[in-house]
Design a protein around this motif. Structure first.
Motif, PDB file in Angstrom:
ATOM      1  N   LEU A   9       0.835  -1.195   0.000  1.00  0.00           N
ATOM      2  CA  LEU A   9       0.000   0.000   0.000  1.00  0.00           C
ATOM      3  C   LEU A   9       0.880   1.259   0.000  1.00  0.00           C
ATOM      4  O   LEU A   9       2.006   1.244   0.497  1.00  0.00           O
ATOM      5  CB  LEU A   9      -0.904   0.010   1.232  1.00  0.00           C
ATOM      6  N   PRO A  10       0.390   2.371  -0.571  1.00  0.00           N
ATOM      7  CA  PRO A  10       1.139   3.624  -0.500  1.00  0.00           C
ATOM      8  C   PRO A  10       1.526   3.947   0.943  1.00  0.00           C
ATOM      9  O   PRO A  10       0.705   3.836   1.856  1.00  0.00           O
ATOM     10  CB  PRO A  10       0.148   4.651  -1.061  1.00  0.00           C
ATOM     11  N   SER A  11       2.782   4.363   1.122  1.00  0.00           N
ATOM     12  CA  SER A  11       3.299   4.581   2.472  1.00  0.00           C
ATOM     13  C   SER A  11       4.358   5.671   2.457  1.00  0.00           C
ATOM     14  O   SER A  11       5.039   5.886   1.444  1.00  0.00           O
ATOM     15  CB  SER A  11       3.883   3.278   3.030  1.00  0.00           C
ATOM     16  N   ILE A  12       4.529   6.348   3.576  1.00  0.00           N
ATOM     17  CA  ILE A  12       5.521   7.414   3.682  1.00  0.00           C
ATOM     18  C   ILE A  12       6.928   6.832   3.581  1.00  0.00           C
ATOM     19  O   ILE A  12       7.210   5.752   4.106  1.00  0.00           O
ATOM     20  CB  ILE A  12       5.349   8.191   5.013  1.00  0.00           C
ATOM     21  N   GLY A  13       7.796   7.513   2.841  1.00  0.00           N
ATOM     22  CA  GLY A  13       9.184   7.069   2.727  1.00  0.00           C
ATOM     23  C   GLY A  13       9.430   5.987   1.711  1.00  0.00           C
ATOM     24  O   GLY A  13      10.522   5.417   1.681  1.00  0.00           O
ATOM     25  N   TYR A  14       8.444   5.699   0.837  1.00  0.00           N
ATOM     26  CA  TYR A  14       8.615   4.635  -0.146  1.00  0.00           C
ATOM     27  C   TYR A  14       8.724   5.174  -1.576  1.00  0.00           C
ATOM     28  O   TYR A  14       8.474   4.444  -2.521  1.00  0.00           O
ATOM     29  CB  TYR A  14       7.477   3.620  -0.043  1.00  0.00           C
ATOM     30  N   ASP A  15       9.088   6.445  -1.742  1.00  0.00           N
ATOM     31  CA  ASP A  15       9.473   6.928  -3.058  1.00  0.00           C
ATOM     32  C   ASP A  15      10.794   6.274  -3.439  1.00  0.00           C
ATOM     33  O   ASP A  15      11.403   5.561  -2.634  1.00  0.00           O
ATOM     34  CB  ASP A  15       9.602   8.450  -3.036  1.00  0.00           C
ATOM     35  N   LEU A  16      11.280   6.507  -4.671  1.00  0.00           N
ATOM     36  CA  LEU A  16      12.413   5.757  -5.202  1.00  0.00           C
ATOM     37  C   LEU A  16      13.622   5.776  -4.272  1.00  0.00           C
ATOM     38  O   LEU A  16      14.228   4.739  -3.997  1.00  0.00           O
ATOM     39  CB  LEU A  16      12.810   6.308  -6.575  1.00  0.00           C
ATOM     40  N   PHE A  17      13.986   6.956  -3.772  1.00  0.00           N
ATOM     41  CA  PHE A  17      15.168   7.060  -2.925  1.00  0.00           C
ATOM     42  C   PHE A  17      14.830   7.183  -1.442  1.00  0.00           C
ATOM     43  O   PHE A  17      15.701   7.443  -0.621  1.00  0.00           O
ATOM     44  CB  PHE A  17      16.041   8.239  -3.368  1.00  0.00           C
ATOM     45  N   GLY A  18      13.561   6.986  -1.087  1.00  0.00           N
ATOM     46  CA  GLY A  18      13.167   6.978   0.315  1.00  0.00           C
ATOM     47  C   GLY A  18      13.379   8.303   1.014  1.00  0.00           C
ATOM     48  O   GLY A  18      13.765   8.336   2.185  1.00  0.00           O
TER      49      GLY A  18
ATOM     50  N   SER B 104      10.957  10.982   1.182  1.00  0.00           N
ATOM     51  CA  SER B 104       9.760  11.688   1.648  1.00  0.00           C
ATOM     52  C   SER B 104       9.555  11.479   3.145  1.00  0.00           C
ATOM     53  O   SER B 104       9.959  10.481   3.731  1.00  0.00           O
ATOM     54  CB  SER B 104       8.521  11.200   0.882  1.00  0.00           C
ATOM     55  N   GLY B 105       8.921  12.472   3.763  1.00  0.00           N
ATOM     56  CA  GLY B 105       8.502  12.330   5.151  1.00  0.00           C
ATOM     57  C   GLY B 105       9.579  12.528   6.194  1.00  0.00           C
ATOM     58  O   GLY B 105       9.534  11.882   7.251  1.00  0.00           O
ATOM     59  N   ARG B 106      10.554  13.414   5.926  1.00  0.00           N
ATOM     60  CA  ARG B 106      11.542  13.701   6.961  1.00  0.00           C
ATOM     61  C   ARG B 106      10.818  14.217   8.217  1.00  0.00           C
ATOM     62  O   ARG B 106       9.999  15.114   8.138  1.00  0.00           O
ATOM     63  CB  ARG B 106      12.558  14.724   6.453  1.00  0.00           C
ATOM     64  N   GLY B 107      11.145  13.658   9.351  1.00  0.00           N
ATOM     65  CA  GLY B 107      10.424  13.905  10.585  1.00  0.00           C
ATOM     66  C   GLY B 107       9.680  12.674  11.068  1.00  0.00           C
ATOM     67  O   GLY B 107       9.244  12.600  12.224  1.00  0.00           O
ATOM     68  N   TYR B 108       9.536  11.672  10.165  1.00  0.00           N
ATOM     69  CA  TYR B 108       8.851  10.419  10.496  1.00  0.00           C
ATOM     70  C   TYR B 108       9.669   9.245   9.970  1.00  0.00           C
ATOM     71  O   TYR B 108      10.427   9.371   9.009  1.00  0.00           O
ATOM     72  CB  TYR B 108       7.453  10.379   9.870  1.00  0.00           C
ATOM     73  N   SER B 109       9.492   8.091  10.585  1.00  0.00           N
ATOM     74  CA  SER B 109      10.174   6.889  10.122  1.00  0.00           C
ATOM     75  C   SER B 109       9.475   6.342   8.884  1.00  0.00           C
ATOM     76  O   SER B 109       8.277   6.572   8.661  1.00  0.00           O
ATOM     77  CB  SER B 109      10.190   5.820  11.220  1.00  0.00           C
TER      78      SER B 109
END
Length: 398
Positions: A289-298, A300-305
Motif C-alpha cells: 500500500l502507498p506509504s511514507i518514505g517509499y518513493d524511489l530514494f526513500g 519523503s517524510g523527513r520527521g517520520y520513520s
C-alpha cells in the motif's frame, strides 16, 4: 529503506575512461566516471546499528552539452538485529538523452514498525476504536523483501518528454508480526487483519505488474537540481497472470519545481515537491500500500520513520529553501524544509485530507564535487507527537 546515517572517511575517486579528453563523443560510451565508496555506520530504532558500504557513482553516456549525468546509489549493510539490506537504485541517460533507464533493485532481510492504516494512528500500541480487537499504533514486523523494478523511457523527438514501460516486482515473504515484550498480545495485528479481510496470504505476498509512464525531464542536473522542473505520471497494472496474488491498478503522480532566487548564486533556491499515489482498482497487499518514505530514494517524510503512515491513497507535499553558507565558495550550504502528508483508508473509514501530518526541519550540505554537484546531506526533521529523526544521504532529497 530506513535512511542510513553515513559517517566519516569520504573518498573521491576519478576513474578516467580515456587517456585524454576528446571533442568527439562516441554514443553511449561511459565518460567522466566518478565513484564515492562510502563506509556506512548507522543507527535507528528499526534496525539497531548498521555497518557496511554505500557507494555512489555518476557518469555520462554522451556529449556533456546534451546528455544528463547518470547516477547510481547502492547499499550493502548488515545490522545488529541480524538484518541484511542490499539495494541498487539508478537513473541512466543514454547519449543525447535519447533514452532513460530507471532501476530499483532490493533484497532485504529486515524488520520495520508499522502503525496501521490512515493518518490518525497513534505512536503507542492500542486497540483500534473503529476495528474491535485489532492493534493500532506501533507493531513490529519481520519480513524478507525482494524488489526488481526496471523502466525504459524513449524521448519524444527533441522535446523534454518521454514515454515508456516498466516491469515492477515486489515479493514480501516470511512476514512475522509481534508486539514488544511486556505488552499483552491479545489483538489481531493490522497487517493480518487487513490481508485476511482482502483475501491475501498472511506470510507471503507478490505484486507483479507493468507500468505505463510519461515523464517530463527538464532539470539541469537530476541529482542536485538548481532550476526548472520534473514530472512523472505512472499507471501500474498488476494482473494475476503475471504472478500477482490479486489483480489491481495504481496511479502515481510526481512533480518537482526549482526556483533560483539569485542569478549569480543558483544554489540559492526554493524547491517544491508534490507526490501522490492512489489505488485505482482491486486491492493491494498491506506492505504494498502507498506509504511514507517509499518513493524511489526513500526521501519523503523527513520527521517520520519510513512506513509510519500507510493507506489505500496518499498525498504528500514539501517545500525546501536551499542556500549557500559561504560568500564565494560552494562547499557548504544549508536548508530549511517543511512537509505534509495525508493518507486515506476505506477499511478504517478515514478520508484523504481528513488528517494532515506536518513535518519540518533544517539541514547542512557539503558539496564534495562541484562539477557534478555530488553532495553529502545531513538533516534533522521533526514530526508530530514526538516523531523525529536524523537523516544523512548522498545528493539532495529531491
Amino acid at each position: 529503506m530506513t535512511r542510513i546515517l553515513i559517517f566519516a572517511l569520504l573518498f573521491w575517486i576519478n576513474l578516467p575512461i580515456h587517456a585524454q579528453d576528446s571533442i568527439v563523443y562516441k554514443p553511449n560510451q561511459i565518460r567522466d566516471f566518478k565513484l564515492v565508496p562510502l563506509p556506512a555506520i548507522a543507527s535507528n530504532p528499526a534496525n539497531g546499528w548498521l555497518f557496511g558500504i554505500a557507494p555512489s557513482a555518476t557518469w555520462r553516456m554522451g556529449d556533456p552539452e546534451s546528455t544528463h549525468l547518470s547516477n547510481l546509489v547502492g547499499n550493502l549493510v548488515y545490522t545488529t538485529k541480524k538484518q541484511w539490506l542490499i539495494s541498487s537504485r539508478s537513473t541512466i541517460f543514454l547519449a543525447d538523452d535519447s533514452w532513460i533507464l530507471v532501476g530499483d533493485w532490493r533484497f532485504f532481510i529486515t524488520s520495520q514498525p508499522t502503525f496501521g492504516l490512515g493518518s490518525s494512528s497513534p505512536n503507542e500500541p492500542t486497540e483500534n476504536p473503529k476495528q474491535a480487537d485489532v492493534w493500532w499504533g506501533e507493531q513490529q514486523m519481520d519480513y524478507n523483501w525482494v524488489r526488481f523494478y526496471e523502466t525504459v523511457l524513449k524521448r519524444i523527438s527533441t522535446s523534454k518528454f518521454y514515454l515508456g514501460v516498466g516491469y515492477h516486482l515486489d515479493i514480501y515473504s516470511k512476514i512475522d508480526n509481534f508486539i514488544e515484550d511486556g505488552i499483552p498480545q491479545e489483538f489481531t495485528f493490522s497487517n493480518d487483519f487487513y490481508n485476511h479481510s482482502k483475501g491475501f496470504n498472511l506470510d507471503k505476498n507478490t505484486l507483479s505488474g507493468i507500468t505505463l509512464n510519461a515523464i517530463m525531464e527538464n532539470r539541469d542536473l537530476a541529482v542536485s537540481p538548481y532550476e526548472t522542473n520534473f514530472a512523472l505520471v505512472s499507471y501500474k497494472i498488476n494482473p494475476e497472470f503475471l504472478g500477482s496474488n490479486q489483480s489491481s491498478s495504481t496511479l502515481l503522480l510526481d512533480y518537482r519545481h526549482y526556483f533560483p532566487l539569485s542569478e549569480k548564486r543558483k544554489r540559492h533556491l526554493l524547491a517544491l515537491w508534490s507526490y501522490a499515489n492512489f489505488l485505482v482498482s482491486g486491492d493491494l497487499p498491506y506492505m504494498a500500500l502507498p506509504s511514507i518514505g517509499y518513493d524511489l530514494f526513500g526521501r519523503s517524510g523527513r520527521g517520520y520513520s519510513q512506513g509510519r503512515f500507510r493507506g489505500e491513497s496518499m498525498v504528500y507535499s514539501e517545500a525546501e529553501y536551499r542556500f549557500p553558507l559561504q560568500k564565494n565558495k560552494e562547499t557548504f550550504g544549508g536548508t530549511i524544509f517543511v512537509n505534509a502528508a495525508s493518507f486515506g483508508s476505506k477499511l478504517t473509514q478515514e478520508n484523504l485530507l481528513t488528517k494532515i501530518n506536518p513535518g519540518y526541519g533544517l539541514g547542512l550540505r557539503v558539496m564534495i564535487n562541484k562539477a557534478n554537484r555530488t553532495t553529502i546531506t545531513a538533516d534533522y526533521g521533526f514530526g508530530q507527537k514526538g516523531n523525529s529523526g536524523f537523516y544523512l544521504n548522498i545528493n539532495e532529497s529531491f
